[in-house]
Each structure stands twice: as structure tokens, then as C-alpha cells.
Design a protein around this motif. Structure first.
Motif, PDB file in Angstrom:
ATOM      1  N   GLN A   1      -3.464   9.243  -0.196  1.00 38.13           N
ATOM      2  CA  GLN A   1      -3.945  10.580   0.261  1.00 38.13           C
ATOM      3  C   GLN A   1      -3.119  11.711  -0.283  1.00 38.13           C
ATOM      4  OE1 GLN A   1      -2.113   9.848   4.311  1.00 38.13           O
ATOM      5  NE2 GLN A   1      -4.129  10.039   5.031  1.00 38.13           N
TER       6      GLN A   1
ATOM      7  N   CYS B   1      -8.604  12.873  -1.747  1.00 38.58           N
ATOM      8  CA  CYS B   1      -7.720  11.798  -2.019  1.00 38.58           C
ATOM      9  C   CYS B   1      -7.737  11.302  -3.450  1.00 38.58           C
ATOM     10  CB  CYS B   1      -8.170  10.746  -0.967  1.00 38.58           C
ATOM     11  SG  CYS B   1      -9.746  10.126  -1.430  1.00 38.58           S
TER      12      CYS B   1
ATOM     13  N   ASP C   1      -2.912   5.288   3.875  1.00 37.75           N
ATOM     14  CA  ASP C   1      -2.354   5.405   2.544  1.00 37.75           C
ATOM     15  C   ASP C   1      -2.064   4.257   1.704  1.00 37.75           C
ATOM     16  OD1 ASP C   1      -1.905   7.283   0.594  1.00 37.75           O
ATOM     17  OD2 ASP C   1       0.286   6.875   1.008  1.00 37.75           O
TER      18      ASP C   1
END
Length: 165
Positions: A100, A123, A149
Motif C-alpha cells: 500500500q 499501490c 498490505d
């Protein structure tokens, strides 16, 4: 046979897996047996008077082993997004690892509620040590982030839901 030699034999037999041991040499005979109450005895004439050696019974404590219980949180229920068919899905263009933010200590690129344009980086997907920036390709507002993530993602897997403007 000397007493010291007998003691060494007793230690060897005690440390081994054998249950019974008999040794004969020059008119002397040594016989050892393992039981719960182990008794060692020397039979016949030995150079020194060999005393009868008795070992105390071995006490084995029985302990109950309980399997370790690990509490696992229930999986989160998928969030229900109204009018999901009207939302644009940003999908992964490759197999890799989803990130992220550009680095672990940096802020995330986007979060729910963030406004994005078609060229906004949302991202990174890392594949074979190459960090690929993924762009929104649509103008709108991020409604939901669908992966965590550091999670592995597949080709075509939805990453974000975007409400187009």
C-alpha cells in the motif's frame, strides 16, 4: 573380574536398551537383568568379594500433555457495498506481492475516501524484485481496499473498489 569392572558393566547395561546381560570369564559369571526393580547379582568366585548391588526402582511420572490451543479470530465478514455493480474494480495486472506504500515507513498511497484520477498511483505490486506502480485508470473515490498490505495477489485479482465520478 574386579569390582570396578563390574560397576562399569552395570553402568553400560543401565544406559543401554538391553533387558538381560550375562558375562562369563575365567570361571566367573555375571548376570544382570533390568526390571522395574532392577537387581544386579554376581555369581561364582570373583577376585574381590563382590557385594550384591540393588538399584532402586525407577519412578516414571505420567504427565498429561494437553495440545496447545491457539485462538484464531473469526474471519472478517466481507463488507457490503451498496450498488457494487456501479463500482469500478482496480485489478492486479500480474502475480506478486501487494504493498500500500512505497516503503514500510511511508504513508499509504490511498485509503477509503481518497479521491483518485486515472493516473494516480494506488499501490505497488512487487514481482521478481521489480516494484510495479499500479495506477487507478479511473477518476473517482476509493470505496474499499480488498487486500491486505504484504498479501500475495494473483493476475486479475480485484485490489480496490472505486466509485467513478
Amino acid at each position: 573380574m574386579k569390582v570396578q569392572e563390574i560397576r562399569e558393566l552395570i553402568k553400560l547395561v543401565d544406559q543401554s536398551n538391553i533387558e538381560e546381560f550375562v558375562f562369563e570369564s575365567e570361571g566367573s559369571k555375571v548376570k544382570m537383568k533390568k526390571n522395574t526393580g532392577v537387581t544386579y547379582s554376581v555369581v561364582k568366585d570373583v577376585q574381590e568379594e563382590a557385594p550384591k548391588v540393588e538399584a532402586a526402582p525407577v519412578q516414571i511420572e505420567k504427565t498429561e500433555v494437553k495440545p496447545a490451543v491457539q485462538e484464531v479470530p473469526a474471519p472478517e465478514a466481507p463488507k457490503v457495498v451498496e450498488n457494487a455493480e456501479n463500482l469500478h474494480k482496480i485489478t492486479s495486472p500480474m502475480v506478486g506481492t501487494f504493498y500500500q506504500s512505497p516503503s514500510p515507513d511511508a504513508d499509504v498511497y490511498v485509503k477509503p475516501g481518497s479521491k483518485v484520477s486515472d493516473e494516480t498511483v494506488v499501490c505497488i505490486v512487487e514481482a521478481m524484485k521489480l516494484f510495479n506502480e499500479i495506477e487507478a485508470e479511473v477518476e473517482g473515490e476509493i470505496v474499499e481496499i480488498l487486500v491486505k498490505d504484504g498479501q500475495l495477489v494473483e493476475y486479475g485479482q480485484p485490489l480496490f473498489l472505486v466509485k467513478p465520478l
